[in-house]
Scaffold this motif. Sequence first.
Motif, PDB file in Angstrom:
ATOM      1  N   ASN A 297      74.282  61.105  38.584  1.00  0.00           N
ATOM      2  CA  ASN A 297      74.028  59.707  38.931  1.00  0.00           C
ATOM      3  C   ASN A 297      72.582  59.390  38.560  1.00  0.00           C
ATOM      4  OD1 ASN A 297      73.706  57.163  39.969  1.00  0.00           O
ATOM      5  ND2 ASN A 297      73.934  57.753  42.123  1.00  0.00           N
TER       6      ASN A 297
ATOM      7  N   SER B 238      78.979  64.638  36.775  1.00  0.00           N
ATOM      8  CA  SER B 238      78.696  64.220  38.163  1.00  0.00           C
ATOM      9  C   SER B 238      77.349  63.508  38.303  1.00  0.00           C
ATOM     10  CB  SER B 238      78.707  65.441  39.089  1.00  0.00           C
ATOM     11  OG  SER B 238      77.536  66.244  38.873  1.00  0.00           O
TER      12      SER B 238
ATOM     13  N   SER C  71      80.024  53.771  31.490  1.00  0.00           N
ATOM     14  CA  SER C  71      81.135  53.319  32.330  1.00  0.00           C
ATOM     15  C   SER C  71      80.698  53.059  33.766  1.00  0.00           C
ATOM     16  CB  SER C  71      82.257  54.359  32.306  1.00  0.00           C
ATOM     17  OG  SER C  71      82.646  54.647  30.975  1.00  0.00           O
ATOM     18  N   LYS C  72      81.485  52.238  34.459  1.00  0.00           N
ATOM     19  CA  LYS C  72      81.191  51.960  35.864  1.00  0.00           C
ATOM     20  C   LYS C  72      81.381  53.222  36.690  1.00  0.00           C
ATOM     21  CE  LYS C  72      82.181  47.006  36.115  1.00  0.00           C
ATOM     22  NZ  LYS C  72      80.801  46.688  36.534  1.00  0.00           N
ATOM     23  N   PRO C  73      80.450  53.525  37.605  1.00  0.00           N
ATOM     24  CA  PRO C  73      80.566  54.773  38.372  1.00  0.00           C
ATOM     25  C   PRO C  73      81.839  54.852  39.205  1.00  0.00           C
ATOM     26  CG  PRO C  73      78.786  53.381  39.211  1.00  0.00           C
ATOM     27  CD  PRO C  73      79.226  52.795  37.912  1.00  0.00           C
ATOM     28  N   GLU C  74      82.323  53.694  39.681  1.00  0.00           N
ATOM     29  CA  GLU C  74      83.536  53.723  40.498  1.00  0.00           C
ATOM     30  C   GLU C  74      84.783  54.061  39.686  1.00  0.00           C
ATOM     31  OE1 GLU C  74      82.560  49.240  39.879  1.00  0.00           O
ATOM     32  OE2 GLU C  74      81.485  51.141  40.131  1.00  0.00           O
ATOM     33  N   HIS C  75      84.687  53.969  38.346  1.00  0.00           N
ATOM     34  CA  HIS C  75      85.828  54.297  37.491  1.00  0.00           C
ATOM     35  C   HIS C  75      85.824  55.762  37.057  1.00  0.00           C
ATOM     36  CE1 HIS C  75      86.221  49.794  36.144  1.00  0.00           C
ATOM     37  NE2 HIS C  75      86.609  50.002  37.386  1.00  0.00           N
ATOM     38  N   LYS C  76      84.745  56.466  37.307  1.00  0.00           N
ATOM     39  CA  LYS C  76      84.643  57.851  36.844  1.00  0.00           C
ATOM     40  C   LYS C  76      85.647  58.753  37.559  1.00  0.00           C
ATOM     41  CE  LYS C  76      80.625  59.738  36.676  1.00  0.00           C
ATOM     42  NZ  LYS C  76      79.257  60.085  37.104  1.00  0.00           N
ATOM     43  N   ASN C  77      86.338  59.574  36.769  1.00  0.00           N
ATOM     44  CA  ASN C  77      87.296  60.529  37.319  1.00  0.00           C
ATOM     45  C   ASN C  77      87.339  61.716  36.373  1.00  0.00           C
ATOM     46  OD1 ASN C  77      90.049  61.844  37.408  1.00  0.00           O
ATOM     47  ND2 ASN C  77      90.236  60.484  39.181  1.00  0.00           N
TER      48      ASN C  77
ATOM     49  N   ASN D  87      85.198  49.192  30.817  1.00  0.00           N
ATOM     50  CA  ASN D  87      85.134  48.568  32.139  1.00  0.00           C
ATOM     51  C   ASN D  87      86.474  47.980  32.548  1.00  0.00           C
ATOM     52  OD1 ASN D  87      82.143  47.982  33.400  1.00  0.00           O
ATOM     53  ND2 ASN D  87      82.104  48.501  31.241  1.00  0.00           N
TER      54      ASN D  87
ATOM     55  N   GLU E  16      76.674  50.208  31.550  1.00  0.00           N
ATOM     56  CA  GLU E  16      75.972  50.195  32.834  1.00  0.00           C
ATOM     57  C   GLU E  16      74.469  50.273  32.653  1.00  0.00           C
ATOM     58  OE1 GLU E  16      76.996  50.332  36.495  1.00  0.00           O
ATOM     59  OE2 GLU E  16      78.268  49.036  35.265  1.00  0.00           O
TER      60      GLU E  16
ATOM     61  N   GLU F 102      68.825  58.327  44.904  1.00  0.00           N
ATOM     62  CA  GLU F 102      69.141  57.735  46.205  1.00  0.00           C
ATOM     63  C   GLU F 102      67.905  57.193  46.898  1.00  0.00           C
ATOM     64  OE1 GLU F 102      71.081  60.727  48.448  1.00  0.00           O
ATOM     65  OE2 GLU F 102      72.938  60.694  47.245  1.00  0.00           O
TER      66      GLU F 102
END
Length: 753
Positions: free
Chosen positions: A446, A444, A495-501, A34, A150, A450
């Motif tokens: 999630n 990819s 890991s945090k989804p916003e950090h995924k690359n 994180n 997470e 949604e």
Amino acid sequence: MKILKYFILLLLTFTQCTKKIEKPFQPSIIPLPNFQNITEGVFLLSNNTHITGNQELSVVIDYFESYLKTNLRISPNSLQKKTQILFSIDEEINNDEEYHLSITKNEIRIQSKTAKGAFYAVQSLIQLLPTKNDTKEIAIQCLEIKDKPEFAYRGMHLDVARHMFSVSFIKKYIDVIASLKYNTFHWHLTEDQGWRIEIKKYPKLQEIAAFRDETLIGHYNDQPQQFDGKKYGGYYTQEEIKEIVQYASERFIEIIPEIEMPGHSQAAIAAYPELGCTGEKVEVATKWGVFDEVYCPSETTFKFLEDVIDEVVELFPGKYIHIGGDETPKTKWKNSAFCQELIKEKDLKDENGLQSYFISRMEKYINSKGKQIIGWDEILEGGLAPNATIMSWRGNEGAITGAKEHHNVILTPLSHCYFDYYQSENENEPLAIGGFLPLKKVYSFNPIPEELTKEESKYVLGAQGNVWTEYMKTPEKVEYMAFPRAIALAEVLWSKPEHKNFEDFKNRLLQFQDRLTSKKVNFANHLYEVSGNLGRNEDNKLMYSLSSATKDAQIRYTLNGNNPTENSNVYTKPIDINETTTIKAASFKGQNQISNIHQNRINLHKAVGKNITLSVDPNESYNAGGKQALINGISGSNKRYGDKEWLGFFGDDVTITIDLDSITTINSIRTRFYNGNGQWIYAPKKLSIKFDDTEKQTFNINNDGLLVDFQAKLKNAKAKTIKIEIPNFGVIPKGRQGGGYRAWTFIDEILIE
């Protein structure tokens, strides 16, 4: 003499001061922490490093010291205390799995609330170390990490019923997933094809249910089916299970045993026919699929299952027992006078209600033992048991329904979590059940649907990767199918989804794969594999693009059907496609080819690159190429239906509309359908074609064989728009795999000539 001693001491000191220290590993930790901040300097790990910490963390300290001695020939805990590694409890940390890791020049400090958090800190620390060592000191990069997961549930599954694996391999599997910070091992122990857990009260489970007479060779859809004629089986003794459970607990892995009910129970019924609805003798299944032999909901059956659960709960100290609950054909129940009378007696609506009664009754008993049940999403049918956790596999729908009803849910959809699917389009991939699930798609994923509100999302515990072993006979094959996809899922869950690359993940994965190599893990390496895509450029010209997952290799290609060599064309930009072309390409480093050969034949027919619309979207699991895959000039595999050229539709009628831009002469329309009935896939019985505003023409289809070709020969038909209506086969006949469900339709390239 004193001068000589002084000179020797000075020389030794000089040697120590000037000796070369290996450069530290640059942090490439998986799953991505994180928070991570790299600072200047290195910590030197050696035999002079002192390791100490709270008594509550001794199991982790012992684990780490053992790792250093076994793998790196470093034996710390020296009294000299030149450097120090300190494990400590921090009561201000809220999450049991959270840890803080601080590395300075003189000290490594690990802080956590529990031993579990400290263990995860150690897993990150190990990734900062080399995989082997021949020096007296190891340099570790100074940094600071603050990290926590997470999702609370991070699981990997393994089916040992179709094919069984040794105790040593189960431990190895647990070691690898523990290094990725998974906390759950879902152990699938019973099936139609074998019962793998010793139950002392029922010895015939070991004598009969644990063995099948022979095993299917090749794929289920191969015709005619062939068998090896060899008896196969075995089981884990209760002592072996205790050993594995203890081994897992030392790595903070909880094992969830799965005891299938009421379906997938033919092996148990083979041992004790009175558990079935007819009492007739059956054999342990020798091929894969869904079978009509299911437990009869009688007092005899419930007594048997309760006795089984009594022994199971003594072996597995964790919170959950998985009871399966999936793919339960109701044929035997419908034909059973006892079952029909029970439905009336209990005022149940139908056989689905009877399944709910079955699950609820077993849940109540399992709850009385201090455990909770998990079941596949079919346990929703007929009404959900009160305290059940749903494992949603057929998609996200089960999880959505369960979460909205305030039940805990675990996501494990076919589309992203089934690691028995093919992971590459290469024709040389080892045999798999079907499907197509590449690494990028796993990454990819999630786990939060949604459709759920923020409040409903709290019921999503996490997700799980599934490894079903119908086509995995060896440990090496299991490893090949599970890794690296399980590595990608580990990062999704931690890991945090916003950090995924994904690009960054691939670079870190290259280093992690070296660690797998050192552990002799037979992972699949597709990072250098070439893939291709046909599209149009800004001038509307057809172009074929080549790419690979990594950028440190050169792609070379040919257009004449020859295999690429070090002297072939170097790929630098998309390739113009002006005629029917066969492209072959591969990755190279220098003169060495480092990937399999990618091959595609582009058939430049009249619909390639035109506009296409579909009345319904393909199923998410079988839509890798999108709708354009039907008219991109590239036909799907002859061996499997799961690549990105085949599109799959579950139970839907499909209308395909192709716009050719202008009035075009058409002499032939060709396509083909996959007809793998063993996997619920049926070619349509007919289809209709309509040109512009003319009346539609209907054609019958002879749906014999695994691949069903269709061709409509025309005489200079002219049209701008073609509409093709493809009715679904309908409900699969009773007695066949998937009987009672609507069939899948799989469609390949539509060639307009």
